[in-house]
Scaffold this active site. Structure first.
Site, PDB file in Angstrom:
ATOM      1  N   CYS A  76       0.830  -1.201   0.000  1.00 17.75           N
ATOM      2  CA  CYS A  76       0.000   0.000   0.000  1.00 17.75           C
ATOM      3  C   CYS A  76       0.864   1.249   0.000  1.00 17.75           C
ATOM      4  O   CYS A  76       1.809   1.364   0.787  1.00 17.75           O
ATOM      5  CB  CYS A  76      -0.920   0.002   1.219  1.00 17.75           C
ATOM      6  N   CYS A  82      -0.647   6.097   7.169  1.00 19.35           N
ATOM      7  CA  CYS A  82      -1.960   5.649   7.627  1.00 19.35           C
ATOM      8  C   CYS A  82      -1.771   4.818   8.896  1.00 19.35           C
ATOM      9  O   CYS A  82      -0.791   4.090   9.033  1.00 19.35           O
ATOM     10  CB  CYS A  82      -2.613   4.809   6.530  1.00 19.35           C
ATOM     11  N   ASP A 403     -18.788 -13.350  24.474  1.00 22.08           N
ATOM     12  CA  ASP A 403     -17.949 -12.638  23.502  1.00 22.08           C
ATOM     13  C   ASP A 403     -17.914 -11.159  23.892  1.00 22.08           C
ATOM     14  O   ASP A 403     -18.520 -10.307  23.242  1.00 22.08           O
ATOM     15  CB  ASP A 403     -18.532 -12.822  22.092  1.00 22.08           C
ATOM     16  N   CYS A 430     -11.535 -10.716  21.700  1.00 25.54           N
ATOM     17  CA  CYS A 430     -10.720  -9.940  20.774  1.00 25.54           C
ATOM     18  C   CYS A 430      -9.511  -9.345  21.494  1.00 25.54           C
ATOM     19  O   CYS A 430      -8.750  -8.574  20.901  1.00 25.54           O
ATOM     20  CB  CYS A 430     -11.541  -8.826  20.114  1.00 25.54           C
TER      21      CYS A 430
END
Length: 473
Positions: A76, A82, A403, A430
């Site tokens: 990229c 970014c 979760d 996560c």
């Protein structure tokens, strides 16, 4: 008189030794631990220290002397500026190895509990164009790269549409091409920019709180449907007319967009949870499909952003649950009920609990669409709903699937789970660090039987992890 700040040192010929938290690499200089972005283990570099504490420092590469044998060329053009995809400079196999180690380190060093062999991480079949959702901001304050600043060029136009720069909340990096989503994201974004500049439309000024074009969100699904939600900041009739012209342009230029929506946001932040979303053309939702299930996804709905890997993640959770058709399952932090509905055909009943009322409304609608009559959904704070009284009314669960968000589970929720004493707990996380903390709290009553990491976000340091716990007898 203010004390003169001591200049921060330049460190020469430093070898990068490993990968640390937040996608940064790690090096050592004497007893000082140094965190370095966009570096690869094995690189030999010169580092400019940017921030120094007693026993660690943060630094940037100013010279790459010897590239690591592991280093790859980023695909990229925006890499390094970014804030996303920080691991593009590493081969995907090495990224997976680092994520596997991240899970192992968290569970062993933080959890400090007995563990089975951790299964090899499930890598993503797609490492680019894997996202089904992206958001871009509009700003009248374009972020200039160091090369652009050094060039001395004067930039007449400072309007940009792209991603916010980390540490510069009011600046936007103008994005020409993003590889995270189907190329449609580039065509729509670049066409909107061109149209806005051609017609003299104002881009949002975050500090001033004005400017017509504020934000855009694109969603797509396995069905091929596309949603575009445009956020405007309209404070006059003239701006309302300009917004309608923008919507008309998009509708005519991109017939593939089946859900064209807009919202007027004059608040200080980009959140739309409390705002009315209006439909300009098409429907106010798109459908996602998984196995024999259909999920209605609206502009405010949560849905896993890597559809393919979400399927792999949910299959792991379902396998760990070992359902026979007779079980009562509690699905905690159910979101729009995707996992709840994914396991419903193998369970007697599934009860989903979620904080966000709109998500529960989506879950109920999706259960209706899928003809599932053995699901119930409740909205509210988990620690307030999952109580001994709730369990007494609805029944003691045989299996709990949880979760939670990155912060993990509230202590009261852990206590409620221990009080409910299900035979099995399937913990999807996560954030392996907070998961490890919660596993330690559950360890007295539960034993970890299986661990399966899943990579949902290639080229980032984020990793999902699924753990199976069984009650001790």
């Amino acid at each position: 008189m203010a004390r003169k700040k001591k200049p921060l040192p330049l460190l020469e010929d430093i070898t990068i030794t490993g990968v640390a938290a937040e996608g940064k690499a790690i090096a050592k200089y004497n007893d000082l631990v140094i965190f370095v972005p966009f570096a690869v283990p094995g690189d030999v570099v010169d580092l400019q220290v940017k921030k120094k504490k007693r026993n660690f420092a943060e630094a940037e590469i100013v010279q790459l002397h010897t590239p690591s044998p592991l280093r790859t060329h980023p695909f990229c053009k925006h890499f390094g500026v970014c804030g996303g995809c920080k691991w593009q400079c590493m081969p995907y196999e090495e990224q997976l190895r680092c994520k596997q180690q991240q899970v192992t380190d968290a569970l062993t060093r933080i959890g400090k509990i007995k563990l089975p062999t951790i299964s090899p991480i499930l890598g993503s079949a797609k490492t680019t164009h894997y996202r089904n959702k992206l958001e871009f901001g509009f700003s009248n304050k374009k972020w200039l790269t160091s090369e652009q600043v050094a060039s001395g060029e004067r930039f007449e136009v400072m309007d940009a549409v792209g991603f916010h720069i980390p540490g510069a909340f009011d600046k936007i990096l103008d994005i020409d091409e993003c590889h995270l989503m189907d190329d449609m994201n580039n065509r729509v974004r670049n066409a909107l920019r061109s149209y806005a500049l051609q017609h003299g439309l104002s881009f949002y000024d975050l500090r001033g709180g004005h400017g017509l074009l504020r934000n855009m969100m694109l969603r797509t699904s396995a069905t091929g449907e596309w949603m575009l939600l445009l956020q405007f900041c309209m404070r006059s009739e003239a701006e309302e007319e300009q917004a309608q012209q923008v919507l008309r342009f998009v509708h005519e230029a991109f017939p593939k967009i089946t859900s064209l929506l807009y919202v007027n946001n004059t608040k200080c932040n980009d959140t739309i949870g409390d705002l009315e979303v209006k439909t300009y053309a098409g429907t106010d939702f798109i459908y996602e499909v998984m196995e024999n299930l259909r999920f209605k996804v609206g502009p405010k709905s949560f849905y896993q952003t890597n559809t393919g890997q979400a399927y792999e993640l949910y299959k792991v959770a379902r396998n760990f649950a070992s359902l026979t058709g007779n079980e009562l399952v509690y699905d905690l932090y159910t979101g729009t009920g995707t996992i709840a509905q994914f396991v419903a055909h193998q369970a007697r009943q599934v009860i989903g609990i979620e904080y966000v009322p709109e998500a529960i409304a989506d879950a109920k609608a999706n259960a209706e669409i899928n003809g599932l009559h053995n699901t119930q959904f409740y909205a509210g704070d988990m620690k307030d709903i999952l109580t001994a009284d709730f369990i007494a009314v609805h029944g003691r669960p045989d299996v709990i699937i949880t979760d939670p968000p990155r912060a993990g589970m509230h202590g009261d929720v852990v206590k409620a789970i221990l009080g409910a004493a299900p035979q099995r707990i399937v913990y999807v996380s996560c954030n392996p660090a907070t998961q490890a903390r919660d596993l330690q709290l559950l360890d007295g009553q539960y034993e970890v039987k299986a661990v399966q990491p899943v990579d949902m976000f290639p080229h980032t340091h984020h990793v999902e992890n699924v753990v199976l716990l069984e009650i001790r007898h």
